[in-house]
Scaffold this motif. Structure first.
Motif, PDB file in Angstrom:
ATOM      1  N   SER A   1      -2.770   6.371   1.467  1.00  0.00           N
ATOM      2  CA  SER A   1      -3.085   7.576   2.224  1.00  0.00           C
ATOM      3  C   SER A   1      -3.463   8.724   1.299  1.00  0.00           C
ATOM      4  CB  SER A   1      -1.885   7.972   3.084  1.00  0.00           C
ATOM      5  OG  SER A   1      -2.146   9.151   3.807  1.00  0.00           O
ATOM      6  N   SER A   2      -2.760   8.853   0.185  1.00  0.00           N
ATOM      7  CA  SER A   2      -3.056   9.907  -0.787  1.00  0.00           C
ATOM      8  C   SER A   2      -4.431   9.709  -1.426  1.00  0.00           C
ATOM      9  CB  SER A   2      -1.977   9.924  -1.872  1.00  0.00           C
ATOM     10  OG  SER A   2      -2.269  10.870  -2.871  1.00  0.00           O
ATOM     11  N   GLU A   3      -4.748   8.464  -1.780  1.00  0.00           N
ATOM     12  CA  GLU A   3      -6.058   8.172  -2.368  1.00  0.00           C
ATOM     13  C   GLU A   3      -7.179   8.455  -1.369  1.00  0.00           C
ATOM     14  OE1 GLU A   3      -7.131   7.289  -5.411  1.00  0.00           O
ATOM     15  OE2 GLU A   3      -5.088   7.564  -6.141  1.00  0.00           O
TER      16      GLU A   3
ATOM     17  N   LYS B   1      -8.901  -0.147 -10.977  1.00  0.00           N
ATOM     18  CA  LYS B   1      -7.637   0.595 -11.068  1.00  0.00           C
ATOM     19  C   LYS B   1      -6.812   0.437  -9.790  1.00  0.00           C
ATOM     20  CE  LYS B   1      -5.811   5.301 -11.194  1.00  0.00           C
ATOM     21  NZ  LYS B   1      -6.130   6.747 -11.187  1.00  0.00           N
ATOM     22  N   ILE B   2      -7.447   0.602  -8.638  1.00  0.00           N
ATOM     23  CA  ILE B   2      -6.724   0.629  -7.370  1.00  0.00           C
ATOM     24  C   ILE B   2      -6.205  -0.751  -6.972  1.00  0.00           C
ATOM     25  CG2 ILE B   2      -6.954   1.093  -4.894  1.00  0.00           C
ATOM     26  CD1 ILE B   2      -6.739   3.588  -6.693  1.00  0.00           C
ATOM     27  N   THR B   3      -7.003  -1.782  -7.190  1.00  0.00           N
ATOM     28  CA  THR B   3      -6.600  -3.139  -6.780  1.00  0.00           C
ATOM     29  C   THR B   3      -5.755  -3.841  -7.831  1.00  0.00           C
ATOM     30  OG1 THR B   3      -8.577  -4.209  -7.705  1.00  0.00           O
ATOM     31  CG2 THR B   3      -8.718  -3.366  -5.435  1.00  0.00           C
TER      32      THR B   3
ATOM     33  N   GLY C   1      -0.365  -5.334  -2.359  1.00  0.00           N
ATOM     34  CA  GLY C   1       0.841  -4.666  -2.810  1.00  0.00           C
ATOM     35  C   GLY C   1       0.699  -3.803  -4.040  1.00  0.00           C
ATOM     36  N   SER C   2      -0.520  -3.600  -4.536  1.00  0.00           N
ATOM     37  CA  SER C   2      -0.688  -2.762  -5.725  1.00  0.00           C
ATOM     38  C   SER C   2      -0.517  -1.282  -5.407  1.00  0.00           C
ATOM     39  CB  SER C   2      -2.047  -3.018  -6.379  1.00  0.00           C
ATOM     40  OG  SER C   2      -3.108  -2.688  -5.518  1.00  0.00           O
ATOM     41  N   LEU C   3      -0.651  -0.891  -4.139  1.00  0.00           N
ATOM     42  CA  LEU C   3      -0.378   0.470  -3.697  1.00  0.00           C
ATOM     43  C   LEU C   3       0.470   0.431  -2.436  1.00  0.00           C
ATOM     44  CD1 LEU C   3      -3.759   2.451  -4.006  1.00  0.00           C
ATOM     45  CD2 LEU C   3      -1.867   2.387  -5.641  1.00  0.00           C
ATOM     46  N   SER C   4       1.340   1.412  -2.301  1.00  0.00           N
ATOM     47  CA  SER C   4       2.115   1.549  -1.069  1.00  0.00           C
ATOM     48  C   SER C   4       1.244   2.209  -0.003  1.00  0.00           C
ATOM     49  CB  SER C   4       3.349   2.407  -1.316  1.00  0.00           C
ATOM     50  OG  SER C   4       2.973   3.755  -1.596  1.00  0.00           O
TER      51      SER C   4
END
Length: 376
Positions: free
Chosen positions: A198-200, A83-85, A190-193
């Motif tokens: 930081s939130s995760e 999910k994250i990557t 680039g899949s997460l800002s």
């Protein structure tokens, strides 16, 4: 390694200053109770710094090579990584890859896990892949182990050395390191800002702090219900999603510590045949991360409760049907659940081994590795 014959206390070196050389330390229980301290050490450490500089944006998928508890941990972490990557993630047995697969893809990000660093199949595969020109990142808790010595890219799990062969803290530490690696990859590709990363990370840190609470609740539960659990020799665990890895770890730990043939199943897979092998006296655990398939699990339990004396629900949620269910009432993302829901399994397997008089300091088959060379 020498040990003394009084329960599961070992003479080992120090781990984060908690024991000195010559002190009596650590059983499975000791390591479970160290998990929160170890995980905080990992969260505050910089053991992943070397990986941060690796270029991950061009990779199309992730493959993790592992066996035993390392494979269970990778399976538990897989869905969160995916999910994250935003990349497919696969967990593969090193022996199968070594003997039956021809790896040619250069745009796959490879990881190999050997917590203790002695798994011969994983060592052999890492060695072969490196010689064939592939980059493999190897995760281990022992920087001086055989796998660390042959690996070109080593990631220290940053947990010290777990001397007890039936790993508990190492299992959870592996999951946590994989979660943190997922965040590094996600920010890189680039899949997460940066704000989303930081939130995760904050969510993960909050879950880690629940370990002591999980232990306390499980201890209370086991004291109350242990008399129903002890006089059995068949243990079955069923779960879904990320905690399928937890069910497989239950299979591993109950087999290792109780010397019985335990089984761990994915929820739907259990319904396609294995349910026909149930016996009314089985000890059957349903592990529910309070996720997408909780209603499907309820349906299975309706059937099981018509044919078994009792089933045990271990859930992150607050819904229970019976007094013998164990509910933690925690609001945790189901994909992060393996960080805490494996702890009850490790504790139950340890406590049952004590109740059954199984001496975990004794090697029951000392000739196994000598003959099979499974561990180097």
């Amino acid at each position: 390694m020498d040990f003394i014959d009084d329960g599961c206390n070992w003479y080992i070196g120090s781990l984060y200053g908690l024991a000195g050389v010559g002190e009596k330390m650590k059983s499975m229980l000791d390591y479970v109770k160290l998990e929160q301290k170890i995980n905080n050490q990992i969260l505050s450490g910089n053991n992943l710094e070397s990986f941060k500089h690796d270029y991950t944006a061009a990779f199309r998928d992730i493959v993790i090579f592992a066996t035993g508890s390392s494979s269970n941990a990778a399976t538990a972490a897989r869905l969160y990584l995916q999910k994250i990557t935003n990349m497919p993630v696969y967990v593969k047995e090193p022996s199968i890859v070594m003997n039956y697969e021809d790896i040619q893809t250069k745009d796959t990000l490879y990881f190999a896990i050997s917590q203790g660093g002695h798994s011969s199949s994983t060592i052999n595969l890492v060695d072969r892949l490196q010689k064939d020109g592939f980059v493999v990142w190897t995760l281990t808790s022992k920087p001086e182990s055989p796998i660390a010595k042959i690996a070109n890219n080593v990631i220290d799990l940053n947990m010290g050395i777990e001397e007890m062969p039936y790993v508990t803290a190492g299992y959870v530490a592996t999951i946590l390191n994989l979660f943190l690696l997922a965040l590094l990859i996600a920010e890189n590709n680039g899949s997460l800002s940066a704000d989303e990363v930081s939130s995760e990370r904050e969510k993960i840190e909050k879950v880690v702090q629940k370990n002591s609470f999980i232990i306390e609740k499980t201890d209370e539960w086991f004291k109350k219900h242990k008399h129903h659990l002890v006089n059995n020799n068949r243990y079955v665990t069923i779960s879904y999603g990320s905690t399928y890895g937890t069910a497989k770890e239950a299979e591993t730990k109950f087999t290792e510590t109780l010397h019985v043939a335990a089984h761990g199943h994915e929820l739907e897979e259990y319904m396609h045949g294995p349910y026909l092998g149930l016996i009314e006296d089985d000890v059957l655990f349903l592990i529910d991360p309070d996720g997408k398939l909780k209603n499907r699990m309820k349906t299975l339990r309706q059937f099981l409760d018509q044919h078994m004396k009792r089933t045990y629900l271990i859930t992150l949620g607050d819904e229970v049907q019976y007094d013998h269910d164990l509910a933690f009432d925690l609001d945790i993302d189901e994909l992060l659940a393996p960080l805490v829901l494996t702890t009850p399994i490790h504790l139950i397997s340890y406590y049952l081994s004590k109740e059954k008089g199984v001496d975990l300091t004794q090697s029951y088959y000392p000739d196994f590795d000598q003959i099979t060379k499974s561990k180097i």
